[in-house]
Design an enzyme around this catalytic site. Structure first.
Site, PDB file in Angstrom:
ATOM      1  N   LYS A 112      66.636   8.637  30.148  1.00 23.28           N
ATOM      2  CA  LYS A 112      66.088   9.774  30.901  1.00 23.28           C
ATOM      3  C   LYS A 112      65.191  10.657  30.049  1.00 23.28           C
ATOM      4  O   LYS A 112      64.346  11.382  30.571  1.00 23.28           O
ATOM      5  CB  LYS A 112      67.222  10.543  31.545  1.00 23.28           C
ATOM      6  CG  LYS A 112      67.859   9.683  32.642  1.00 23.28           C
ATOM      7  CD  LYS A 112      68.985  10.299  33.370  1.00 23.28           C
ATOM      8  CE  LYS A 112      69.373   9.484  34.583  1.00 23.28           C
ATOM      9  NZ  LYS A 112      70.357   8.407  34.292  1.00 23.28           N
TER      10      LYS A 112
HETATM   11  C1  LIG Z   1      70.661   7.317  35.058  1.00 24.23           C
HETATM   12  C2  LIG Z   1      71.211   6.124  34.389  1.00 24.23           C
HETATM   13  C3  LIG Z   1      71.158   4.843  34.986  1.00 24.23           C
HETATM   14  C4  LIG Z   1      70.643   4.621  36.392  1.00 24.23           C
HETATM   15  O1  LIG Z   1      69.272   4.878  36.501  1.00 24.23           O
HETATM   16  P1  LIG Z   1      68.596   5.012  37.947  1.00 24.23           P
HETATM   17  O2  LIG Z   1      67.176   5.352  37.654  1.00 24.23           O
HETATM   18  O3  LIG Z   1      69.314   6.136  38.619  1.00 24.23           O
HETATM   19  O4  LIG Z   1      68.762   3.736  38.630  1.00 24.23           O
HETATM   20  C5  LIG Z   1      71.613   3.760  34.251  1.00 24.23           C
HETATM   21  N1  LIG Z   1      72.118   3.917  33.011  1.00 24.23           N
HETATM   22  C6  LIG Z   1      72.198   5.124  32.412  1.00 24.23           C
HETATM   23  C7  LIG Z   1      72.790   5.217  31.049  1.00 24.23           C
HETATM   24  C8  LIG Z   1      71.741   6.270  33.069  1.00 24.23           C
HETATM   25  O5  LIG Z   1      71.833   7.471  32.474  1.00 24.23           O
END
Ligand SMILES: *Cc1c(COP(=O)(O)O)cnc(C)c1O
Length: 468
Positions: A112
């Site tokens: 993120k």
């Molecule tokens: C947010 C997240 C996901 C999922 O991502 P999306 O974009 O919501 O599909 C997978 N793994 C981790 C570690 C995350 O923080």
């Protein structure tokens, strides 16, 4: 570049406008009105670019001239300078033509950071130009909150409020949020679960009358288009390092809100040769059931070792469905309005189209732990549980071993120690910059599971004065 809502009932917006909001006023999500397209020759000429240079090539057509090129360059370069690996997104070999793309070298150890480092700086730039302040309000089950706080804490024109479920996030995740200091940063621990947090945030976005006239709410979850946009870049980056675009590649993507995998779908649409896109879910498997059996229905939430994917309904899936319905907003509205616990189906030709686009697998906790243990004993490499779901799904779905299969590694294993312990391995250490995390002072406020209490808190803590 113009953006339209998937529900078709509000005017077109430009990039800045969609950056500064959440859902569209008609309840839809914003998508580009038209997609740019890159030729193979163009993509091929990008092989030697750094991560930041490549990012600029890919995102500029989506932003147009709304942000001048030199300013955009500074935003991108500063964002990725925060990453602790020179390649920003390094590739690691897992086996014969099997790879993992490490997306956890940013400040908060999950992918993120790729979008939220940029989002904070984009907001700063745009708000300064407009001489405006905004309020960020977001709900998190863990990773989004810390990445948003890290990305936006320096933003002078932003007050940021992050809701997390009290006592229901991991210690590392909570510490990562509550130790971020800044007089514009507020953590609220809601006495409820993640869905309660999300319900409060949604209701606040729908009625913003509690805010002063000169403020509006901005979303930091992946309904914000800018987040999706930044995630398209690493698909190109990985492919170019493994012989693309002449050589097609495949991706396996651990999925919760369908944000990251939707970015991969867009990478393919705008010209990157991708053979397979694997949707990897844990036991919260609505997407796997839809792709494999044309069954789109919500079930009860199951808590797993990969909590960032413990999601009942993926909000970004609507962006894909909009394309599947040939951008017919009326048909999409009808489908979304019928959605509940009953099983929805799309037509047979539509479903065949889904299957041509995506493969999928659902991986349970036991198999997740087995995968972590297997890779550790073979390579001495620790996978976080979300990544392990992706790696296993890649193995289950791989249809052509001559094509490189790349699993997106979405988090650092130290963030999710419980799964590692359950796999019979000692919990890994946090990277250097977080070694003292548990000694840092925490700041957060516990609030009731109550919309009025949250909005009152926000109202009384936002900065009153406009900056000059
Ligand atoms: C947010 C997240 C996901 C999922 O991502 P999306 O974009 O919501 O599909 C997978 N793994 C981790 C570690 C995350 O923080």
């Amino acid at each position: 570049m113009k953006y339209i809502s998937t529900r078709g009932a509000c005017p077109e917006q430009n990039f800045e406008q969609v950056l500064l909001t959440g859902l569209a006023p008609d309840g839809g999500l914003y998508v580009p009105k038209e997609l740019p397209h890159f030729s193979l020759a163009q993509i091929s000429s990008w092989k030697d670019l750094s991560y930041s240079e490549l990012a600029l090539k890919i995102i500029t057509p989506f932003i147009g001239d709304e942000i001048p090129a030199p300013a955009l360059r500074t935003i991108i370069e500063e964002s990725y300078a925060e990453f602790d690996h020179p390649d920003v997104a390094p590739l690691t070999k897992l086996g014969d033509n099997e790879w993992m793309l490490e997306l956890y070298h940013g400040p908060t150890l999950a992918f993120k950071d790729f979008a939220l480092q940029v989002l904070g700086r984009l907001l700063d730039y745009v708000l300064k130009e407009k001489d405006q302040r905004v309020v960020i309000l977001g709900a998190t089950s863990g990773d989004t909150g810390s990445a948003a706080l890290e990305g936006c804490r320096h933003s002078e024109r932003v007050d940021i409020f992050i809701l997390h479920p009290h006592n229901r996030v991991s210690d590392v995740q909570r510490k990562q949020m509550t130790t971020v200091l800044g007089d514009n940063v507020f953590n609220l621990a809601v006495e409820g679960n993640f869905d309660d947090c999300q319900r409060i945030v949604k209701a606040a976005f729908a009625d913003q009358s509690f805010l002063p006239d000169d403020r509006q709410l901005v979303a930091v979850n992946s309904i914000n288009w800018a987040r999706i946009l930044m995630q398209i870049v690493y698909y190109f980056y990985a492919a170019l390092r493994l012989g693309g675009p002449e050589q097609a590649v495949s991706f396996s993507v651990p999925t919760g809100n369908f944000g990251d995998i939707y970015a991969g779908y867009l990478a393919k649409r705008i010209g990157l040769p991708i053979k397979q896109l694997v949707v990897a879910t844990n036991t919260n498997d609505i997407l796997h059931r839809f792709i494999s059996a044309n069954d789109y229905s919500a079930t009860d939430l199951i808590h797993t070792y990969s909590p960032s994917m413990d999601i009942l309904v993926s909000s970004n899936f609507e962006r894909y469905l909009f394309d599947l319905f040939d951008r017919d907003a009326e048909a999409l509205c009808a489908f979304m309005n019928r959605f509940g616990t009953q099983s929805l189906k799309v037509s047979e030709p539509q479903w065949q189209q889904v299957r041509a686009c995506f493969d999928s697998a659902s991986v349970d906790d036991e198999t997740t732990c087995k995968t972590i243990a297997e890779v550790y004993s073979r390579l001495g490499l620790l996978l976080d549980p979300h990544t392990a779901v992706g790696v296993k799904a890649a193995q289950l779905c791989n249809s052509d071993k001559s094509v490189p299969m790349i699993t997106l590694s979405t988090a650092h294993p130290a963030k999710f120690g419980a799964a590692i312990t359950a796999a019979g391995i000692e919990t890994p250490e946090l990277p250097d910059h977080l070694q003292d995390l548990f000694e840092r002072e925490e700041h957060y406020t516990v609030v009731a599971n109550d919309l009025a209490e949250v909005t009152a808190f926000v109202k009384s803590h936002i900065h009153k004065k406009q900056l000059a």
